[in-house]
Design a protein around this motif. Sequence first.
Motif, PDB file in Angstrom:
ATOM      1  N   PHE A 100      -8.003   2.110   6.115  1.00 42.55           N
ATOM      2  CA  PHE A 100      -7.921   1.666   4.737  1.00 42.55           C
ATOM      3  C   PHE A 100      -8.088   0.153   4.726  1.00 42.55           C
ATOM      4  CE2 PHE A 100      -4.913   0.021   1.485  1.00 42.55           C
ATOM      5  CZ  PHE A 100      -5.502   0.525   0.351  1.00 42.55           C
ATOM      6  N   ILE A 101      -8.982  -0.355   3.864  1.00 46.64           N
ATOM      7  CA  ILE A 101      -9.178  -1.791   3.707  1.00 46.64           C
ATOM      8  C   ILE A 101      -8.495  -2.205   2.412  1.00 46.64           C
ATOM      9  CG2 ILE A 101     -10.833  -3.671   3.493  1.00 46.64           C
ATOM     10  CD1 ILE A 101     -12.902  -1.806   4.798  1.00 46.64           C
ATOM     11  N   ASN A 102      -7.639  -3.209   2.492  1.00 46.61           N
ATOM     12  CA  ASN A 102      -6.883  -3.649   1.326  1.00 46.61           C
ATOM     13  C   ASN A 102      -7.147  -5.136   1.085  1.00 46.61           C
ATOM     14  OD1 ASN A 102      -5.036  -3.672  -0.766  1.00 46.61           O
ATOM     15  ND2 ASN A 102      -3.256  -3.765   0.572  1.00 46.61           N
ATOM     16  N   PHE A 103      -7.564  -5.475  -0.136  1.00 49.61           N
ATOM     17  CA  PHE A 103      -7.738  -6.861  -0.539  1.00 49.61           C
ATOM     18  C   PHE A 103      -6.696  -7.174  -1.597  1.00 49.61           C
ATOM     19  CE2 PHE A 103     -11.954  -5.676   0.967  1.00 49.61           C
ATOM     20  CZ  PHE A 103     -12.274  -6.754   1.776  1.00 49.61           C
ATOM     21  N   VAL A 104      -5.960  -8.264  -1.413  1.00 49.07           N
ATOM     22  CA  VAL A 104      -4.905  -8.649  -2.351  1.00 49.07           C
ATOM     23  C   VAL A 104      -5.129 -10.104  -2.755  1.00 49.07           C
ATOM     24  CG1 VAL A 104      -2.429  -8.950  -2.655  1.00 49.07           C
ATOM     25  CG2 VAL A 104      -3.284  -7.071  -1.253  1.00 49.07           C
TER      26      VAL A 104
END
Length: 82
Positions: free
Chosen positions: A14-18
């Motif tokens: 899973f790639i998460n950008f915050v």
Amino acid sequence: MKIMPKVKKSKYFFINFVSTPDISHKDQLSELLRYVNMDENEVKREDSFVCLIETEGKSQRYMTMLLLRLLIDRASRSESPK
């Protein structure tokens, strides 16, 4: 061990950008990878911090273009001969 070999070995990732402002109110985008590390005896979820980028805007168009550029640049670097 580097992150990408672990992610490539993983069945799930899973790639998460915050995006969030820092203490000086400058917006920053962080990228995190979450992946499942499986061996014979254990299944373990791992999280890895990838990068932190100062951003110049919050519009949907700007963020979309920024994320696409990041992913395309990373893909082209991983495909180039070493």
